[in-house]
Structures are given as structure tokens and as C-alpha cells.
Design a protein around this motif. Structure first.
Motif, PDB file in Angstrom:
ATOM      1  N   CYS A 225      -3.073   5.209  -8.671  1.00 15.02           N
ATOM      2  CA  CYS A 225      -3.587   3.856  -8.909  1.00 15.02           C
ATOM      3  C   CYS A 225      -4.939   3.678  -8.229  1.00 15.02           C
ATOM      4  O   CYS A 225      -5.205   4.249  -7.177  1.00 15.02           O
ATOM      5  CB  CYS A 225      -2.625   2.809  -8.373  1.00 15.02           C
TER       6      CYS A 225
ATOM      7  N   CYS B  93      -0.521   7.867  -4.828  1.00 14.59           N
ATOM      8  CA  CYS B  93      -0.401   7.786  -6.286  1.00 14.59           C
ATOM      9  C   CYS B  93      -1.802   7.615  -6.879  1.00 14.59           C
ATOM     10  O   CYS B  93      -2.768   7.435  -6.151  1.00 14.59           O
ATOM     11  CB  CYS B  93       0.503   6.627  -6.713  1.00 14.59           C
TER      12      CYS B  93
ATOM     13  N   LYS C 109      -5.226   5.516  -4.661  1.00 17.91           N
ATOM     14  CA  LYS C 109      -4.380   5.194  -3.506  1.00 17.91           C
ATOM     15  C   LYS C 109      -3.950   6.449  -2.726  1.00 17.91           C
ATOM     16  O   LYS C 109      -4.268   7.566  -3.100  1.00 17.91           O
ATOM     17  CB  LYS C 109      -3.161   4.402  -3.992  1.00 17.91           C
TER      18      LYS C 109
ATOM     19  N   CYS D 271       3.885   3.336  -6.216  1.00 18.94           N
ATOM     20  CA  CYS D 271       3.523   2.350  -5.198  1.00 18.94           C
ATOM     21  C   CYS D 271       4.335   1.057  -5.314  1.00 18.94           C
ATOM     22  O   CYS D 271       4.204   0.172  -4.474  1.00 18.94           O
ATOM     23  CB  CYS D 271       2.022   2.073  -5.206  1.00 18.94           C
TER      24      CYS D 271
ATOM     25  N   ILE E  50      -0.929  -0.970 -10.205  1.00 21.65           N
ATOM     26  CA  ILE E  50       0.381  -0.572  -9.687  1.00 21.65           C
ATOM     27  C   ILE E  50       1.004   0.464 -10.608  1.00 21.65           C
ATOM     28  O   ILE E  50       0.623   0.583 -11.770  1.00 21.65           O
ATOM     29  CB  ILE E  50       1.342  -1.789  -9.543  1.00 21.65           C
ATOM     30  N   CYS E  51       1.935   1.230 -10.050  1.00 22.79           N
ATOM     31  CA  CYS E  51       2.630   2.254 -10.830  1.00 22.79           C
ATOM     32  C   CYS E  51       4.022   2.444 -10.230  1.00 22.79           C
ATOM     33  O   CYS E  51       4.358   1.818  -9.222  1.00 22.79           O
ATOM     34  CB  CYS E  51       1.827   3.562 -10.816  1.00 22.79           C
TER      35      CYS E  51
HETATM   36 ZN   LIG Z   1       0.529   3.427  -7.770  1.00 24.46          ZN
END
Ligand SMILES: [Zn+2]
Lengths: 101, 479
Positions: free
Chosen positions: B29, B27, B24, B45, B41-42
Motif C-alpha cells: 500500500c 505491504c 508501507k 495492513c 489499505i489491503c
Molecule cells: Zn496494505
């Protein structure tokens, strides 16, 4: 500070609307004063002489902020989902919204 | 005078293109379509407190590639900004974007139109953005998948230079081709990787001032770009003619009903309160870095077309058709390289393959005939193993079954008969069956030669080598 800044009612209502907040009359009055104090503080900051210093608009340009394009998996998605008030079928559950963008 | 002659439309397009990165924008991901919900997801984000964005270097490089492809000005310093609004698919409450100082301004692309003319369309700016997640509406509730949240995007904003639906459609297609050539985006509108909003207004022809503009959203397929834009132009003309004022609003294209519908009025227009993103330093693009990106820029359509003309000796038209997409150009080069006959390869790809693909509604990447298999077929004609006519039959079968030319020729016994001792008896048989024509030929009707050749081809189901048949017929008739 000498004079106090006070937001007018409509300004507070507009900001509240943008923040999706519903305010009653007492709260509007409260925020006319509180938001005014925020503006006062910013005015105070603006008086600091910064010509010789770096811009404070954003972080310094040499800050580490770029990374290689590599995917790294975050393993604890359950923790992220459970941080929300409600979940359904591995999704975040929210009240019905009308599609607009 | 038709109403269309009385008014002129003014159209500008805003295109969002997802970048072909592995991760992304801010980040680590994964940036991949179609994963299970919320599996990519993390904390960054999903907007968890205390997290910080870190810029994806390759996303920046892809953005610069896009800027180079549209011959734009690239700014050494640009600034990220927060665009603030509340919506469930935007977990931070703001989208990181660029506002006052985008990394790229003043580009242009040239589009071709159906009357053969060309037009230059200005591009105001390109800026970086992160995508939002997806809201899924389920009647009594809405659920949110954040896999897409934070996926890197560029937004390409055109000048209001377009005047017709055709120009808008061609701009969109040309831009997509360019960005796909440069490997910036896969440009898949159906998957939402490439999205388009149109700003449309009308004004009486000759008037300088712009009319009130309407923003048209949900144009999510190339199939109805023109239809949607045309509908909106007509709607505005009809409204103006009946004395109804055009109001500034956002409308959405409803592709099931073929109409545009109001999404929101101006009063609901967003107030985004942009301000500089305090979590990110200015984006600095050094000349050295830009030069590196330039040196890695894949060959663009214009360059490829010129090379096809000089390297393969193709006409401008043929080179244009074969470079319409990078995949098609690669396919053609595969065929031409393996068959060692560029011109014949171009004819086969353009006349036989593309027509069938179009009829089947397929893209070149879905071709049932691989470049190698087509090259093999061409080689078999060149070597005389099969006739050109049989080759077309074989090709039809290749297209239907994906089999190799070799296996089809083998299975159907289509090999060209180039053995005189096998053909002579057939020629004699035809002569015996047509004594009248033989007499006619001998009396001077030499044109009857073609009749005999045709009969022999028919007898051999087209498998006889026509040149050889011609020689034998001539020899036996003249003897
Ligand atoms: Zn993320």
C-alpha cells in the motif's frame, strides 16, 4: 502429564482484562482450567530436544521476507470495509473510544 | 535560591519518525499523507486472517541511514516483535515492532545551546515499527481510517541526558535536521510524521537516583516543545514543594490551555506482552549491505558545513547558518553557483533573505525569490547595471512580487546611470544651486565633496553610479 497446572483467579482476570473480555464466575473457573492446559502443552513442547535443530522461535532466516519498495494498489477496499461489522463515510465504525495513545 | 536551582530535571525523549518510502512497511500500500479515507489499505495492513508481512527493503535502508547519521552501532541481526494491545486503530491487535533486539543501539548527537556551549546526548536505540491508523472521534461514535496503519516508522529513544527544556528542544531540532539531511523522514510535526514523547522527572540537585517519571505526550509542534517541557518541570517542582507525591502517569500536553493533563495512571499502564514475531525471520544486515547504504548516504550537516568553509571560503558562523537545513544549503549553493560570488551570495541570503523570510514566517522552500533570480540580481550589481543601494530596493520588490530583477529594473527605470554625459549636467545643476558650498570647497573644505555627491545621488534617485559621480564632481570643482 502428571499434575495439572491451574491458573489462579487473578491471573485469569488479568488476562481477560488485557483481552477486553468480561468473564462471569463460571467462566473464570473454566479458564483457570483451560489456560492451565495450554501451559501444560507448552511445558510438554519445552521437553523436546532441539539443540541440533534450528531455533523454533521464529521462521528460518532464509525465508523470503524482503521486498522492493514499490506501491501496489489493492483494488477491492470495499471488501475490506464490508468485512467489518459497521462502516460510516468510508471509515470503519466503532463504539466511542477515549483517546489514550 | 530559586526552586529551579534546588531541583534538577531529567529528560529523555522518544521520537517516532515516519520513513520516506513509497510503500508501507510490510505491504505494498502507498505511504502518502492526505489520501481519501481507507484508500490505501489491503488485506495485510487491515489484519485480515491468513496474510503475512513482507519487509520493505528501502525502509530498512532508511533506518540504517538514520543509524549512520547518529554514529550508532548497527546490529547484523535484529528481531521483530509483537507489541500486543487492543485499540481500534490497530487492526491486528498487535503492532509489529522490535523489542529485545533492535537493529541499532548506542548512538549520539551533539547539540548547540544558546550560551554557545555544546552537549552530547546519547541515543539508546533505534528500532523499526509500523504506524497505527487514525481514530476520528465524532461525539457519539469513533471512526477509523487505516491509511496510516502499517506506514514504516523508526523510534529513536534517547538516554535521559537532557536537563533543561532548551536541551530537549535543541535535541529534537538537531535530530530532525540530521534525519532530514539523510532523507530519512520529512520531519513534519504538524502532519504527525515526526512525533515526540518526553519522559520527565525531577530530583534534588546532587541526588543520584532518578525521581518518579511522568510521560508527556502530544508535543506535536516545534513551537511548544520547550513550553510543554518547562511546564511539566514546574508542575513537578510545585507538587514536590507542597508535599504532593509525583505519581507515575502519562500526561498529555494541551496546547490550547498551555497545561499538561492526566491521560492515564500507572494502574492503567499497558502490559504489552512482547514476543518474537513468528511471521518474520530475523532481519539480517550484512556488512556489504551496510557499506552500500553508507556509500549512498547524503552529505550530513557537519560535512556540508566543513565543505562550505573550504569550498566557498565562508566563516564557521556563516557556514553554520547556511547549513541549518538542507533546503537552505541547496538554495545557497544555487545562488553562489549562478552568481559565481560565494561571499556576496552568503551576505544576500543571510542578511536580506533570511530576515524577511523569518518576519513573514516562511520557510526557505516558500521563498518568493528563487535562487536564480537572486543570483541575477547579484550579477547586475557586479556588472554595474545597478547600484548596491538600488539592488536592495529591487530585492524588496522581488520579495513582494516574485518578479525577476530585470523586469523590476525595466519597469521602474532603475538602471544605473554610468554615462558621464548624462551625469555632468546634473552635477553642474547642483553646483549652480549651491554657490556657497562651491566657494567653501574651493577655499579648502574638501569634505564638502561628499555633500555634492549626495545631492547628485538624490537628484538621480540613487541611480547614478556613485564612483563616477565622485570623479565628475571632483573634476568640475577642481577645474
Ligand atoms: Zn496494505
Amino acid at each position: 502429564m502428571s499434575e495439572s497446572v491451574k491458573l489462579d483467579r487473578d491471573e485469569v482476570l488479568k488476562i481477560a482484562r488485557l483481552a477486553r473480555l468480561e468473564l462471569d464466575d463460571a467462566e473464570v473457573a473454566l479458564f483457570q482450567d483451560r489456560l492451565g492446559r495450554v501451559l501444560e502443552y507448552v511445558r510438554e513442547l519445552n521437553q523436546v530436544k532441539t539443540e541440533k535443530g534450528a531455533s523454533v522461535k521464529h521462521v528460518p532466516r532464509d525465508a523470503v521476507s524482503i521486498r522492493e519498495d514499490r506501491a501496489i494498489e489493492f483494488v477491492d477496499r470495499e471488501a475490506l470495509l464490508s468485512n467489518a461489522p459497521a462502516q460510516i463515510e468510508d471509515h470503519f465504525l466503532v463504539p466511542t473510544v477515549i483517546e489514550q495513545s | 535560591m530559586s526552586l529551579r536551582d534546588k531541583y534538577e530535571a531529567v529528560i529523555g525523549l522518544e521520537v517516532h519518525a515516519q520513513l520516506l518510502t513509497e510503500s508501507k512497511m510490510f505491504c505494498g500500500c502507498k505511504n502518502a499523507y492526505g489520501a481519501p479515507p481507507n484508500s490505501q489499505i489491503c488485506p495485510v495492513c487491515t489484519g485480515q486472517p491468513g496474510t503475512l508481512p513482507v519487509i520493505n527493503q528501502f525502509a530498512v535502508e532508511l533506518g540504517v541511514r538514520a543509524a549512520l547519521a547518529i554514529k550508532a552501532e548497527i546490529h547484523q541481526e535484529s528481531i521483530f516483535a509483537r507489541k500486543n494491545y487492543f485499540y481500534p486503530d490497530l487492526p491486528k491487535g498487535y503492532q509489529i515492532s522490535q523489542y529485545e533486539r533492535p537493529f541499532c543501539t548506542q548512538g549520539k548527537i551533539t547539540i548547540g545551546l544558546s550560551d554557545g556551549s555544546e552537549k552530547e546526548i546519547g541515543i539508546t536505540r533505534i528500532h523499526f515499527e509500523e504506524d497505527a491508523g487514525k481514530n476520528i472521534h465524532k461525539g457519539d461514535h469513533t471512526q477509523v481510517d487505516l491509511n496510516r496503519a502499517g506506514v514504516p516508522l523508526i523510534e529513536i529513544v534517547s538516554e535521559p541526558d537532557m536537563r533543561t527544556a532548551e536541551e530537549a528542544g535543541q535535541y529534537l531540532r538537531t535530530l530532525r535536521t540530521l534525519l532530514r539531511y539523510a532523507n530519512v523522514t520529512d520531519g513534519d510535526m504538524e502532519k504527525g510524521n515526526f512525533r515526540c514523547d518526553a519522559n520527565i522527572s525531577i530530583r534534588p540537585r546532587g541526588q543520584k537516583e532518578f525521581g518518579t517519571k511522568v510521560e508527556l505526550k502530544n508535543i506535536n509542534s516545534f513551537k511548544f516543545v520547550e513550553k510543554a517541557v518547562d511546564y511539566e518541570i514546574d508542575r513537578q517542582i510545585r507538587a514536590t514543594e507542597t508535599g504532593e507525591a509525583i505519581v507515575q502517569q502519562t500526561r498529555g500536553w494541551n496546547s490550547a490551555k498551555n497545561v499538561s493533563e492526566v491521560m492515564r495512571e500507572k494502574e492503567d499502564a499497558h502490559d504489552y506482552r512482547y514476543f518474537a514475531e513468528p511471521d518474520l525471520p530475523p532481519l539480517v544486515l550484512s556488512d556489504k549491505w551496510i557499506d552500500e547504504i553508507k556509500s549512498e548516504l547524503p552529505e550530513l550537516p557537519d560535512q556540508k558545513k566543513a565543505r562550505f568553509e573550504s569550498e566557498y571560503g565562508l566563516s564557521g558562523y556563516d557556514a553554520g547558518v547556511l547549513t541549518a537545513s538542507r533546503d537552505l544549503a541547496n538554495y545557497y549553493e544555487g545562488v553562489a553557483g549562478a552568481s559565481k560570488d560565494a561571499k556576496t551570495s552568503a551576505n544576500w541570503v543571510m542578511n536580506e533573505l533570511l530576515g524577511r523570510l523569518n518576519a513573514a514566517g516562511k520557510d526557505i522552500v516558500e521563498t518568493p525569490v528563487s535562487a536564480k533570480n537572486l543570483a541575477d540580481l547579484i550579477s547586475k550589481v557586479q556588472s554595474g547595471a545597478i547600484s548596491g543601494k538600488i539592488a536592495k530596493t529591487v530585492f524588496e520588490e522581488m520579495f513582494a512580487t516574485s518578479k525577476t530583477a530585470e523586469s523590476i529594473i525595466e519597469a521602474q527605470g532603475l538602471k544605473q546611470i554610468s554615462d558621464p554625459s548624462a551625469l555632468e549636467p546634473v552635477v553642474r545643476k547642483v553646483m549652480e544651486a549651491n554657490p556657497g558650498q562651491v566657494a567653501g570647497y574651493k577655499a579648502g573644505k574638501v569634505k564638502l565633496l561628499g555633500f555634492f555627491v549626495g545631492q547628485v545621488m538624490k537628484e538621480t534617485k540613487g541611480q547614478a553610479n556613485p564612483g563616477l559621480v565622485n570623479d565628475i564632481v571632483k573634476k568640475l570643482l577642481d577645474s
